[in-house]
Design a protein around this motif. Structure first.
Motif, PDB file in Angstrom:
ATOM      1  N   ARG A 145       0.864  -1.184   0.000  1.00 11.58           N
ATOM      2  CA  ARG A 145       0.000   0.000   0.000  1.00 11.58           C
ATOM      3  C   ARG A 145       0.894   1.225   0.000  1.00 11.58           C
ATOM      4  O   ARG A 145       1.987   1.195   0.543  1.00 11.58           O
ATOM      5  N   GLU A 146       0.398   2.309  -0.550  1.00  6.61           N
ATOM      6  CA  GLU A 146       1.125   3.565  -0.447  1.00  6.61           C
ATOM      7  C   GLU A 146       0.298   4.493   0.426  1.00  6.61           C
ATOM      8  O   GLU A 146      -0.751   4.968   0.022  1.00  6.61           O
ATOM      9  N   LEU A 147       0.771   4.679   1.651  1.00  6.27           N
ATOM     10  CA  LEU A 147       0.062   5.528   2.602  1.00  6.27           C
ATOM     11  C   LEU A 147       1.006   6.571   3.183  1.00  6.27           C
ATOM     12  O   LEU A 147       2.183   6.291   3.428  1.00  6.27           O
ATOM     13  N   LEU A 148       0.476   7.759   3.435  1.00  9.44           N
ATOM     14  CA  LEU A 148       1.243   8.846   4.031  1.00  9.44           C
ATOM     15  C   LEU A 148       0.476   9.369   5.233  1.00  9.44           C
ATOM     16  O   LEU A 148      -0.720   9.128   5.371  1.00  9.44           O
ATOM     17  N   MET A 149       1.179  10.113   6.057  1.00 10.45           N
ATOM     18  CA  MET A 149       0.532  10.781   7.174  1.00 10.45           C
ATOM     19  C   MET A 149       0.977  12.236   7.183  1.00 10.45           C
ATOM     20  O   MET A 149       2.151  12.523   6.968  1.00 10.45           O
ATOM     21  N   SER A 150       0.033  13.133   7.396  1.00 10.97           N
ATOM     22  CA  SER A 150       0.338  14.547   7.550  1.00 10.97           C
ATOM     23  C   SER A 150      -0.108  14.969   8.939  1.00 10.97           C
ATOM     24  O   SER A 150      -1.218  14.631   9.358  1.00 10.97           O
ATOM     25  N   VAL A 151       0.767  15.684   9.641  1.00 13.96           N
ATOM     26  CA  VAL A 151       0.491  16.094  11.014  1.00 13.96           C
ATOM     27  C   VAL A 151       0.677  17.606  11.119  1.00 13.96           C
ATOM     28  O   VAL A 151       1.711  18.136  10.699  1.00 13.96           O
ATOM     29  N   LEU A 152      -0.332  18.299  11.643  1.00 11.83           N
ATOM     30  CA  LEU A 152      -0.263  19.746  11.808  1.00 11.83           C
ATOM     31  C   LEU A 152      -0.111  20.067  13.281  1.00 11.83           C
ATOM     32  O   LEU A 152      -0.858  19.542  14.114  1.00 11.83           O
ATOM     33  N   CYS A 153       0.871  20.902  13.598  1.00 10.51           N
ATOM     34  CA  CYS A 153       1.058  21.260  15.003  1.00 10.51           C
ATOM     35  C   CYS A 153       1.237  22.767  15.154  1.00 10.51           C
ATOM     36  O   CYS A 153       1.683  23.449  14.239  1.00 10.51           O
ATOM     37  N   SER A 154       0.886  23.249  16.329  1.00 13.14           N
ATOM     38  CA  SER A 154       1.006  24.678  16.624  1.00 13.14           C
ATOM     39  C   SER A 154       2.455  25.008  16.955  1.00 13.14           C
ATOM     40  O   SER A 154       3.281  24.116  17.135  1.00 13.14           O
ATOM     41  N   ASP A 155       2.739  26.293  17.077  1.00 14.48           N
ATOM     42  CA  ASP A 155       4.115  26.692  17.418  1.00 14.48           C
ATOM     43  C   ASP A 155       4.454  26.358  18.867  1.00 14.48           C
ATOM     44  O   ASP A 155       5.601  26.433  19.272  1.00 14.48           O
ATOM     45  N   ALA A 156       3.440  25.955  19.652  1.00 10.74           N
ATOM     46  CA  ALA A 156       3.685  25.531  21.036  1.00 10.74           C
ATOM     47  C   ALA A 156       4.307  24.132  21.083  1.00 10.74           C
ATOM     48  O   ALA A 156       4.851  23.721  22.097  1.00 10.74           O
ATOM     49  N   ALA A 157       4.202  23.404  19.981  1.00  9.79           N
ATOM     50  CA  ALA A 157       4.699  22.028  19.943  1.00  9.79           C
ATOM     51  C   ALA A 157       6.215  22.000  19.812  1.00  9.79           C
ATOM     52  O   ALA A 157       6.817  22.889  19.219  1.00  9.79           O
ATOM     53  N   SER A 158       6.820  20.955  20.362  1.00 11.10           N
ATOM     54  CA  SER A 158       8.243  20.699  20.125  1.00 11.10           C
ATOM     55  C   SER A 158       8.316  19.855  18.859  1.00 11.10           C
ATOM     56  O   SER A 158       7.765  18.750  18.813  1.00 11.10           O
ATOM     57  N   LEU A 159       8.970  20.379  17.825  1.00  7.87           N
ATOM     58  CA  LEU A 159       9.027  19.678  16.548  1.00  7.87           C
ATOM     59  C   LEU A 159       9.661  18.295  16.685  1.00  7.87           C
ATOM     60  O   LEU A 159       9.204  17.335  16.074  1.00  7.87           O
ATOM     61  N   SER A 213       3.141   2.137  13.918  1.00  4.31           N
ATOM     62  CA  SER A 213       2.040   1.407  14.532  1.00  4.31           C
ATOM     63  C   SER A 213       0.951   1.096  13.502  1.00  4.31           C
ATOM     64  O   SER A 213       0.441  -0.029  13.451  1.00  4.31           O
ATOM     65  N   ILE A 214       0.620   2.069  12.657  1.00  4.18           N
ATOM     66  CA  ILE A 214      -0.360   1.827  11.593  1.00  4.18           C
ATOM     67  C   ILE A 214       0.172   0.745  10.654  1.00  4.18           C
ATOM     68  O   ILE A 214      -0.543  -0.185  10.283  1.00  4.18           O
ATOM     69  N   GLY A 215       1.451   0.864  10.281  1.00 10.56           N
ATOM     70  CA  GLY A 215       2.069  -0.116   9.391  1.00 10.56           C
ATOM     71  C   GLY A 215       1.997  -1.538   9.948  1.00 10.56           C
ATOM     72  O   GLY A 215       1.752  -2.483   9.201  1.00 10.56           O
ATOM     73  N   ARG A 216       2.187  -1.672  11.261  1.00  4.33           N
ATOM     74  CA  ARG A 216       2.109  -2.987  11.899  1.00  4.33           C
ATOM     75  C   ARG A 216       0.685  -3.523  11.933  1.00  4.33           C
ATOM     76  O   ARG A 216       0.460  -4.728  11.864  1.00  4.33           O
ATOM     77  N   ARG A 217      -0.283  -2.629  12.059  1.00  7.08           N
ATOM     78  CA  ARG A 217      -1.688  -3.046  12.194  1.00  7.08           C
ATOM     79  C   ARG A 217      -2.346  -3.432  10.887  1.00  7.08           C
ATOM     80  O   ARG A 217      -3.329  -4.161  10.878  1.00  7.08           O
ATOM     81  N   LEU A 218      -1.834  -2.931   9.787  1.00  7.62           N
ATOM     82  CA  LEU A 218      -2.501  -3.181   8.507  1.00  7.62           C
ATOM     83  C   LEU A 218      -1.984  -4.451   7.848  1.00  7.62           C
ATOM     84  O   LEU A 218      -0.783  -4.629   7.692  1.00  7.62           O
ATOM     85  N   PRO A 219      -2.901  -5.322   7.435  1.00  5.96           N
ATOM     86  CA  PRO A 219      -2.476  -6.530   6.738  1.00  5.96           C
ATOM     87  C   PRO A 219      -1.990  -6.184   5.331  1.00  5.96           C
ATOM     88  O   PRO A 219      -2.414  -5.187   4.762  1.00  5.96           O
ATOM     89  N   THR A 220      -1.091  -6.999   4.807  1.00  3.38           N
ATOM     90  CA  THR A 220      -0.648  -6.820   3.429  1.00  3.38           C
ATOM     91  C   THR A 220      -1.807  -7.206   2.518  1.00  3.38           C
ATOM     92  O   THR A 220      -2.392  -8.269   2.692  1.00  3.38           O
ATOM     93  N   PRO A 221      -2.164  -6.326   1.568  1.00  2.00           N
ATOM     94  CA  PRO A 221      -3.310  -6.651   0.713  1.00  2.00           C
ATOM     95  C   PRO A 221      -3.018  -7.875  -0.169  1.00  2.00           C
ATOM     96  O   PRO A 221      -1.896  -8.071  -0.605  1.00  2.00           O
ATOM     97  N   VAL A 222      -4.046  -8.649  -0.403  1.00  2.00           N
ATOM     98  CA  VAL A 222      -3.908  -9.815  -1.271  1.00  2.00           C
ATOM     99  C   VAL A 222      -4.018  -9.339  -2.711  1.00  2.00           C
ATOM    100  O   VAL A 222      -4.964  -8.627  -3.043  1.00  2.00           O
ATOM    101  N   PRO A 223      -3.042  -9.689  -3.565  1.00  2.00           N
ATOM    102  CA  PRO A 223      -3.119  -9.228  -4.968  1.00  2.00           C
ATOM    103  C   PRO A 223      -4.370  -9.769  -5.656  1.00  2.00           C
ATOM    104  O   PRO A 223      -4.728 -10.922  -5.450  1.00  2.00           O
ATOM    105  N   ALA A 224      -4.990  -8.916  -6.441  1.00  2.00           N
ATOM    106  CA  ALA A 224      -6.238  -9.303  -7.125  1.00  2.00           C
ATOM    107  C   ALA A 224      -5.957 -10.292  -8.253  1.00  2.00           C
ATOM    108  O   ALA A 224      -4.931 -10.220  -8.879  1.00  2.00           O
TER     109      ALA A 224
END
Length: 135
Positions: A97-111, A124-135
């Motif tokens: 699968r090709e998955l991305l994550m985008s995270v928005l944080c305020s300037d109060a956050a430690s980068l 964690s998401i990568g570990r939880r998702l099963p490998t898709p079965v090829p069609a």
């Protein structure tokens, strides 16, 4: 397609809800397909998830092309820093699968803390998702 399967959306949503709820300064997060569609998101009011998804996937693709062109090995993440905060976009490590994550944080956050938490959530998401079965 398989990205919208209930268990995929559920796993992504649970992880990003935890990320937003438990990381100081993180206001929004989204899991996005490589071709720019939203899988799951926790967004503060006023953010258009579809638009963010499309822009984030393009941004990461462009950044990876720059890294490749400069022979700098793999692109780990893209960080946009603004006066009001930052946006971090990274790949979710999952085979088939090709998955991305985008995270928005305020300037109060430690980068550094946000990067650490975002990478952990992506793993964690990568570990939880099963490998898709090829069609």
């Amino acid at each position: 397609h398989g990205m919208k399967a209930k268990h995929v959306v559920q796993a992504c949503r649970e992880e990003i809800e935890a990320l937003v709820g438990e990381t100081r300064g993180v206001e929004s997060a989204a899991v996005i397909t490589g071709d720019g569609f939203e899988v799951a998101s926790v967004l503060r009011t006023g953010i258009a998830g579809e638009k963010l998804a499309a822009m984030a996937s393009s941004l990461l693709a462009l950044s990876e092309a720059v890294v490749q062109e400069l022979r700098m090995n793999a692109c780990r993440n893209v960080i946009i820093e603004s006066e009001n905060g930052s946006v971090v976009t990274l790949r979710i490590p999952v085979s088939g699968r090709e998955l991305l994550m985008s995270v928005l944080c305020s300037d109060a956050a430690s980068l550094g803390a946000v990067l650490f938490a975002a990478r952990a959530a992506a793993q964690s998401i990568g570990r939880r998702l099963p490998t898709p079965v090829p069609a």
